[in-house]
Motif scaffolding. Sequence first.
Motif, PDB file in Angstrom:
ATOM      1  N   GLY A 135      -3.058  -4.422  39.156  1.00  0.00           N
ATOM      2  CA  GLY A 135      -1.663  -4.997  39.057  1.00  0.00           C
ATOM      3  C   GLY A 135      -1.001  -6.438  38.798  1.00  0.00           C
ATOM      4  O   GLY A 135      -0.073  -6.969  39.052  1.00  0.00           O
ATOM      5  N   ILE A 136      -2.301  -6.933  38.178  1.00  0.00           N
ATOM      6  CA  ILE A 136      -1.884  -8.242  37.488  1.00  0.00           C
ATOM      7  C   ILE A 136      -1.796  -8.193  36.146  1.00  0.00           C
ATOM      8  O   ILE A 136      -2.564  -7.886  35.359  1.00  0.00           O
ATOM      9  CB  ILE A 136      -3.157  -9.161  38.086  1.00  0.00           C
ATOM     10  CG1 ILE A 136      -3.346  -9.170  39.479  1.00  0.00           C
ATOM     11  CG2 ILE A 136      -3.001 -10.617  37.469  1.00  0.00           C
ATOM     12  CD1 ILE A 136      -4.683  -9.995  39.774  1.00  0.00           C
ATOM     13  N   GLY A 137      -0.388  -8.588  35.571  1.00  0.00           N
ATOM     14  CA  GLY A 137      -0.295  -8.447  34.162  1.00  0.00           C
ATOM     15  C   GLY A 137      -0.813  -9.775  33.256  1.00  0.00           C
ATOM     16  O   GLY A 137      -1.248 -10.611  34.149  1.00  0.00           O
ATOM     17  N   THR A 138      -0.899  -9.723  32.206  1.00  0.00           N
ATOM     18  CA  THR A 138      -1.293 -10.818  31.316  1.00  0.00           C
ATOM     19  C   THR A 138      -0.069 -11.249  30.527  1.00  0.00           C
ATOM     20  O   THR A 138       0.168 -10.477  29.746  1.00  0.00           O
ATOM     21  CB  THR A 138      -2.701 -10.376  30.570  1.00  0.00           C
ATOM     22  OG1 THR A 138      -3.619 -10.163  31.419  1.00  0.00           O
ATOM     23  CG2 THR A 138      -3.047 -11.741  29.803  1.00  0.00           C
ATOM     24  N   GLY A 175     -15.161  -9.626  31.203  1.00  0.00           N
ATOM     25  CA  GLY A 175     -15.327 -10.435  29.717  1.00  0.00           C
ATOM     26  C   GLY A 175     -16.479 -10.201  29.194  1.00  0.00           C
ATOM     27  O   GLY A 175     -16.825  -9.802  28.118  1.00  0.00           O
ATOM     28  N   PRO A 176     -17.425 -10.614  29.917  1.00  0.00           N
ATOM     29  CA  PRO A 176     -18.831 -10.640  29.444  1.00  0.00           C
ATOM     30  C   PRO A 176     -19.448  -9.311  29.055  1.00  0.00           C
ATOM     31  O   PRO A 176     -20.267  -9.193  28.245  1.00  0.00           O
ATOM     32  CB  PRO A 176     -19.592 -11.540  30.767  1.00  0.00           C
ATOM     33  CG  PRO A 176     -18.720 -12.530  31.239  1.00  0.00           C
ATOM     34  CD  PRO A 176     -17.361 -11.763  31.176  1.00  0.00           C
ATOM     35  N   SER A 188      -8.379  -9.038  31.028  1.00  0.00           N
ATOM     36  CA  SER A 188      -6.837  -8.664  30.852  1.00  0.00           C
ATOM     37  C   SER A 188      -6.622  -7.240  31.455  1.00  0.00           C
ATOM     38  O   SER A 188      -6.068  -6.920  32.283  1.00  0.00           O
ATOM     39  CB  SER A 188      -5.959  -8.774  29.801  1.00  0.00           C
ATOM     40  OG  SER A 188      -6.073 -10.200  29.267  1.00  0.00           O
ATOM     41  N   LEU A 189      -7.276  -6.263  30.956  1.00  0.00           N
ATOM     42  CA  LEU A 189      -7.347  -4.877  31.273  1.00  0.00           C
ATOM     43  C   LEU A 189      -7.908  -4.620  32.709  1.00  0.00           C
ATOM     44  O   LEU A 189      -7.352  -3.728  33.517  1.00  0.00           O
ATOM     45  CB  LEU A 189      -8.136  -4.027  30.392  1.00  0.00           C
ATOM     46  CG  LEU A 189      -7.589  -4.065  28.942  1.00  0.00           C
ATOM     47  CD1 LEU A 189      -8.171  -3.098  27.977  1.00  0.00           C
ATOM     48  CD2 LEU A 189      -6.137  -3.558  28.985  1.00  0.00           C
ATOM     49  N   MET A 190      -9.083  -5.382  32.974  1.00  0.00           N
ATOM     50  CA  MET A 190      -9.536  -5.123  34.386  1.00  0.00           C
ATOM     51  C   MET A 190      -8.534  -5.752  35.463  1.00  0.00           C
ATOM     52  O   MET A 190      -8.194  -5.212  36.469  1.00  0.00           O
ATOM     53  CB  MET A 190     -10.785  -6.213  34.601  1.00  0.00           C
ATOM     54  CG  MET A 190     -11.357  -5.952  36.014  1.00  0.00           C
ATOM     55  SD  MET A 190     -11.709  -4.224  36.504  1.00  0.00           S
ATOM     56  CE  MET A 190     -13.105  -3.862  35.605  1.00  0.00           C
ATOM     57  N   ALA A 191      -7.804  -6.970  35.018  1.00  0.00           N
ATOM     58  CA  ALA A 191      -6.715  -7.615  35.919  1.00  0.00           C
ATOM     59  C   ALA A 191      -5.540  -6.501  36.047  1.00  0.00           C
ATOM     60  O   ALA A 191      -5.056  -6.473  37.169  1.00  0.00           O
ATOM     61  CB  ALA A 191      -6.394  -8.780  35.528  1.00  0.00           C
ATOM     62  N   ARG A 192      -5.255  -5.744  34.957  1.00  0.00           N
ATOM     63  CA  ARG A 192      -4.174  -4.899  34.952  1.00  0.00           C
ATOM     64  C   ARG A 192      -4.514  -3.834  36.123  1.00  0.00           C
ATOM     65  O   ARG A 192      -3.657  -3.206  36.852  1.00  0.00           O
ATOM     66  CB  ARG A 192      -3.864  -4.228  33.683  1.00  0.00           C
ATOM     67  CG  ARG A 192      -2.643  -3.224  33.616  1.00  0.00           C
ATOM     68  CD  ARG A 192      -2.698  -2.802  32.181  1.00  0.00           C
ATOM     69  NE  ARG A 192      -2.248  -3.943  31.391  1.00  0.00           N
ATOM     70  CZ  ARG A 192      -1.975  -3.688  30.004  1.00  0.00           C
ATOM     71  NH1 ARG A 192      -2.323  -2.443  29.278  1.00  0.00           N
ATOM     72  NH2 ARG A 192      -1.703  -4.648  29.128  1.00  0.00           N
TER      73      ARG A 192
END
Length: 359
Positions: free
Chosen positions: A71-74, A105-106, A64-68
């Motif tokens: 600019g991608i929210g969770t 994640g991993p 989630s934090l990498m996606a953020r």
Amino acid sequence: MKNSLLIGRLAGIRIFLHWTFLLLLGFLVFGEVRRGSSYGAVLVSVGFVLALFACVVLHELGHSLMARRFGIGTRSITLLPIGGLATLERIPEKPRQELLVALAGPAVNVLLAAILYPFVAPLGAFEGIGLSHDAVGPGFLTALFWVNVLLVAFNAIPAFPMDGGRVLRALLAMRLGRPRATAIAAGLGRLLAVGFVFYGLFNNPFLVLIGIFVYFGAYTENASVQHRELLGDYTVGHAMITNYLTLAPSDSVQHAADTLLAGSDQDLIVLDQGRAVGVLTRPLLMAALRDHRLTTAVAEVMSREFDTVEISDSLAAVYARALRLPNAFFPVLENQRLRGVIDQSNLTEFLTIRAALSQ
């Protein structure tokens, strides 16, 4: 989230516990009691499962934090008996971004294992997993260390919806394009899933459940990507329904029922001077009829909260939104005026036509 309990927030992301997770804990406690375990042993077993799933939450938080960063929210993270699920607003389509999100994640589990290793290495960490009934003893930490190692290994399997499948897709997409890369990665995922089921039937029933989960995860991901490819550069205006039924706010519930019977629409838009002011869904109408509110004005029973789309919106983006809704139905606007409607059924029809034309 339906059937889930909100248990807190991390980094602004809601954490949900699915009700089936409670069944897992109940089954665990029942098994310990049946074996005659002590009260302390039961607490240790429950505590270990909770610690395990805390590692799973941190794993999903890494995604989630990498996606953020891109600019991608969770929307949320949900804990299930078979693991965790981070619901991103969208899957990054750039291969490099997807690669980094999948690896994040991993990487968290690698970090957790590295933190635990100095504590368990002197105690024989590589002698195997063995949970001690000492809640703070070496067995507990050793088992937790190995859990993180196994989470890394399991997620490295190149099968959707595991991280390894997304890593493989991202690497292939750099050369083959996203649709072809998805087809290859998903095909491999389904093959591995069949292997899980076959092996699990004779050795471990839990692997059957994992195999089914992996198979449908791979199938769904591939179908979604191939469908979005078929939609291409089309807009909502290319697929929307232009022959639709409407109501006025002052119409009665009886009139709404008659209108519903006269056509094939399941949901009716309420217009006031050409503007959509509400939606009367079939469940709302049925509830009003059961309450014998035949003369009640539609304005009193309609929903005033509804999503809309613009006629120029990307059809692929609207399709992605529709997949997240059980009964997708969007009024289509142009300059705030109603121009049509679009729902899951006509999206499916449009896809069917495009698939036939592409063959």
